[in-house]
Design an enzyme around this catalytic site. Structure first.
Site, PDB file in Angstrom:
ATOM      1  N   ARG A  85      37.850  44.042  40.211  1.00  0.00           N
ATOM      2  CA  ARG A  85      38.730  43.311  39.301  1.00  0.00           C
ATOM      3  C   ARG A  85      38.130  41.950  38.956  1.00  0.00           C
ATOM      4  O   ARG A  85      38.223  41.489  37.812  1.00  0.00           O
ATOM      5  CB  ARG A  85      40.125  43.166  39.912  1.00  0.00           C
ATOM      6  CG  ARG A  85      41.158  42.629  38.929  1.00  0.00           C
ATOM      7  CD  ARG A  85      42.561  42.728  39.478  1.00  0.00           C
ATOM      8  NE  ARG A  85      42.769  41.864  40.631  1.00  0.00           N
ATOM      9  CZ  ARG A  85      43.925  41.764  41.291  1.00  0.00           C
ATOM     10  NH1 ARG A  85      44.963  42.488  40.910  1.00  0.00           N
ATOM     11  NH2 ARG A  85      44.038  40.961  42.331  1.00  0.00           N
ATOM     12  N   LYS A 187      42.441  38.094  35.850  1.00  0.00           N
ATOM     13  CA  LYS A 187      43.050  37.118  36.756  1.00  0.00           C
ATOM     14  C   LYS A 187      42.399  35.749  36.557  1.00  0.00           C
ATOM     15  O   LYS A 187      41.520  35.326  37.322  1.00  0.00           O
ATOM     16  CB  LYS A 187      42.916  37.591  38.206  1.00  0.00           C
ATOM     17  CG  LYS A 187      43.925  36.954  39.166  1.00  0.00           C
ATOM     18  CD  LYS A 187      43.932  37.695  40.489  1.00  0.00           C
ATOM     19  CE  LYS A 187      44.880  37.052  41.493  1.00  0.00           C
ATOM     20  NZ  LYS A 187      46.293  37.164  41.117  1.00  0.00           N
ATOM     21  N   GLU A 223      55.576  41.670  33.366  1.00  0.00           N
ATOM     22  CA  GLU A 223      55.344  41.167  34.712  1.00  0.00           C
ATOM     23  C   GLU A 223      56.564  40.431  35.250  1.00  0.00           C
ATOM     24  O   GLU A 223      57.443  40.007  34.495  1.00  0.00           O
ATOM     25  CB  GLU A 223      54.112  40.257  34.755  1.00  0.00           C
ATOM     26  CG  GLU A 223      52.823  40.997  34.477  1.00  0.00           C
ATOM     27  CD  GLU A 223      51.639  40.436  35.256  1.00  0.00           C
ATOM     28  OE1 GLU A 223      51.715  39.303  35.736  1.00  0.00           O
ATOM     29  OE2 GLU A 223      50.635  41.161  35.378  1.00  0.00           O
TER      30      GLU A 223
END
Length: 343
Positions: A85, A187, A223
């Protein structure tokens, strides 16, 4: 000597706060390559005032945990997925990727060097690792940095939300956390900077955090604060939203596997319409920091929709939580490749 005797920490009452530990790992990228990296006792970074991380947000980070098992071993949970990720985040921001073997070895070195800070088995506390990559060096124009730093520090932590596994309520934000086709799926710090104001407003209104809807139509749940959403339908299906703007939570995909393979549930990634919450018997937020936070209710357009209960955890959510935590601390056999032992 046990870990509990080595450091003066009240393990059972730890919060999710910063505590300086003894060592962190630092590696620098310059002239097209990463150096070998080293452990440092200094928890302060010295960087150029012109670093792109400071001015243009060229940085990304990860979060994962180390756990102590009943027999005293220490293990990491799916660090390869965090590495993958982070590589996606680096590519999105034109930063050099950290090779997976370097990433995992660095995590292991940090844990070994700070072994006395790994909370004892049974306390509910864990050692949280924060890897990050930042663009540094002298640069004023809007372009990729000439140099980069890859660092990992660790902190012993308790539950992200006060009270541990207990339902909390959320409201629906009037803000977006990310733009369509933007950086919501990686992220990076900018996503979290955008969330600070809506989070503060939610807390002042009496909620744990806020729900973000899809930035294009504002009709679908994406989210829950800094975590992913899941719901358990009344016919026992595990449902989670699907969108390019959602950060792909390693915890969420682990729960999807557990729901299907351990609990025999049907699993779907699909749209979750905010005006059709009554299809769910239970709901929760999931992520590395919080693991699972049961959602008691969601306030939307002045009305509170309550799921299983505002005071008690639903049975399926509890099973998911117990199974995942059992795998992470070594009490339940993990799927192949999920656990990396720290020797």
């Amino acid at each position: 000597m046990s870990a509990k005797e080595k450091v003066n920490i009240d393990w059972e009452n730890l919060r999710f706060d910063y505590i300086k530990t003894d060592f962190r790992y630092i590696s620098r990228w310059k002239d097209g390559k990463w150096d070998e990296g080293e452990l440092s006792e200094d928890n302060m970074l010295s960087i150029s005032e012109a670093s792109t991380a400071l001015h243009y947000g060229q940085q990304c980070f990860e979060g994962l945990k180390a756990y102590r098992t009943k027999d005293g071993d220490i293990q990491l949970f799916r660090p390869d997925e965090n590495s993958k990720r982070m590589a996606v985040s680096c590519r999105r921001l034109l930063m050099p990727e950290v090779p997976e073997d370097k990433f995992i070895e660095a995590c292991k070195r940090v844990v070994k060097a700070n072994e006395q800070y790994v909370p004892p088995y049974g306390t509910g506390a864990t050692l949280y690792l924060r890897p990050f990559v930042i663009g540094v060096g002298h640069n004023v124009g809007v372009k990729p940095a000439p140099e980069y730093i890859f660092c990992i520090f660790c902190v012993p932590v308790g539950p992200y939300f006060k009270g541990g596994l207990a339902p909390v309520n959320f409201n629906v934000a009037e803000y977006d956390r990310a733009a369509p086709y933007g950086t919501g799926g990686v992220k990076v710090g900018g996503n979290y900077a955008a969330s600070l104001l809506p989070h503060e407003k939610a807390v002042k209104a009496g909620f744990a955090d806020c729900i973000y809807l899809d930035p294009l139509t504002h009709t679908k749940i994406e989210e829950v604060g800094a975590a992913n959403f899941f719901g358990i339908t009344k016919d026992n299906k595990f449902i989670t939203p699907q969108s390019e703007s959602i950060l792909p939570s390693i915890t969420k995909y682990s729960l999807m596997h557990i729901a299907k393979e351990y609990l025999g549930m049907e699993v779907e990634e699909r749209d979750v319409l905010v005006d059709k919450l009554d299809e769910f018997a239970e709901a929760g937020a999931c992520g590395t920091a919080a693991v699972i936070t049961p959602i008691g209710g969601i306030e939307y357009k002045g009305k509170m929709h309550v799921f299983f209960s505002e005071t008690e955890v639903g049975p399926v959510t509890h099973k998911l939580y117990d199974t995942l935590c059992g795998i992470q601390i070594g009490d339940i056999e993990a799927p192949k490749g999920w656990i990396v032992k720290v020797g």
